[in-house]
Design a protein around this motif. Structure first.
Motif, short mmCIF file in Angstrom:
data_model
loop_
_atom_site.label_atom_id
_atom_site.label_comp_id
_atom_site.label_asym_id
_atom_site.label_seq_id
_atom_site.Cartn_x
_atom_site.Cartn_y
_atom_site.Cartn_z
N SER A 183 -14.94 49.35 12.37
CA SER A 183 -16.45 49.35 11.84
C SER A 183 -16.78 50.13 10.89
CB SER A 183 -17.11 49.69 12.95
OG SER A 183 -17.15 51.13 13.39
N THR A 184 -15.77 51.19 10.43
CA THR A 184 -15.92 52.00 9.31
C THR A 184 -15.40 51.62 7.90
OG1 THR A 184 -14.45 53.43 9.76
CG2 THR A 184 -16.79 54.04 10.52
N TYR A 194 -10.32 38.98 20.57
CA TYR A 194 -11.08 38.94 21.76
C TYR A 194 -10.80 37.67 22.66
CZ TYR A 194 -14.49 40.03 25.30
OH TYR A 194 -15.00 40.43 26.36
N ILE A 213 -12.17 48.24 22.17
CA ILE A 213 -12.75 47.92 21.04
C ILE A 213 -14.05 47.21 21.28
CG2 ILE A 213 -12.61 46.10 19.42
CD1 ILE A 213 -9.42 46.20 19.54
N ILE A 214 -14.31 46.71 22.47
CA ILE A 214 -15.79 46.25 22.63
C ILE A 214 -16.77 47.28 23.06
CG2 ILE A 214 -17.27 44.80 24.02
CD1 ILE A 214 -15.63 43.09 22.10
N ILE A 270 -12.33 40.06 14.89
CA ILE A 270 -12.47 40.72 16.26
C ILE A 270 -12.69 39.75 17.41
CG2 ILE A 270 -14.08 42.48 17.45
CD1 ILE A 270 -14.24 43.93 14.98
N ALA A 304 -15.81 40.81 11.84
CA ALA A 304 -16.25 40.42 13.13
C ALA A 304 -15.40 39.12 13.42
CB ALA A 304 -17.87 40.02 12.81
N SER A 321 -11.75 50.60 17.00
CA SER A 321 -13.06 49.83 16.88
C SER A 321 -13.88 50.70 16.08
CB SER A 321 -13.66 49.96 18.11
OG SER A 321 -14.12 50.96 18.62
N THR A 322 -13.51 52.13 16.02
CA THR A 322 -14.35 52.90 14.80
C THR A 322 -13.77 52.71 13.64
OG1 THR A 322 -14.32 54.69 16.66
CG2 THR A 322 -14.60 55.34 14.38
N LEU A 348 -17.36 49.34 19.80
CA LEU A 348 -18.45 48.71 18.87
C LEU A 348 -19.76 48.74 19.40
CD1 LEU A 348 -16.26 45.52 17.94
CD2 LEU A 348 -16.94 47.37 16.58
N ASP A 359 -21.09 51.92 18.59
CA ASP A 359 -21.41 52.30 17.15
C ASP A 359 -22.83 51.58 16.97
OD1 ASP A 359 -19.11 53.91 16.35
OD2 ASP A 359 -18.04 52.10 15.59
N ALA A 360 -22.95 50.48 17.59
CA ALA A 360 -24.48 49.59 17.52
C ALA A 360 -25.40 50.69 17.98
CB ALA A 360 -24.25 48.40 18.32
#
Length: 110
Positions: free
Chosen positions: A46-47, A67, A97-98, A63, A60, A42-43, A101, A104-105
């Motif tokens: 997202s990066t 999922y 992963i969730i 993902i 998105a 997930s890191t 995320l 990160d949010a």
């Protein structure tokens, strides 16, 4: 029969995974490792696409599709099969992963 290098690598990885799974690893440790792998993925998700800014929607969508496909496979299982442990490991990666995320949010929101 001559093996290609790809077949050799796949056979080696399969035998290595078989050796690891036959050891007396605690299932909890395996689940935690898969959770951390999902957090790492997930890191990366997202990066890396966020550098240009135009890959956010596609990332998105991928993902969410991953999922939903894994959720469909998990919740349709009624009888135990030999793939149960693999599906549960993939489910742990999905949860990681969730979780990553969400973390990160929260980092972006603060």
């Amino acid at each position: 029969m001559n093996y290609t290098s790809l077949e050799t690598i796949i056979n080696y990885l399969h035998s290595y995974k078989y050796k690891i799974s036959n050891k007396n690893l605690n299932k909890l440790s395996l689940h935690i490792l898969n959770l951390l792998l999902g957090f790492f993925i997930s890191t990366a998700l997202s990066t890396i696409p966020g550098q240009t800014g135009d890959w956010g929607i596609i990332g998105a969508a991928m993902i969410v599709a991953f999922y939903e496909i894994i959720s469909q496979r998990i919740y349709l299982l009624e009888t135990p099969t030999r793939y149960n442990s693999v599906i549960l490991q993939i489910n742990n990666i999905k949860v990681g992963i969730i979780y990553g995320l969400f973390v990160d949010a929260f980092k972006l929101g603060s």
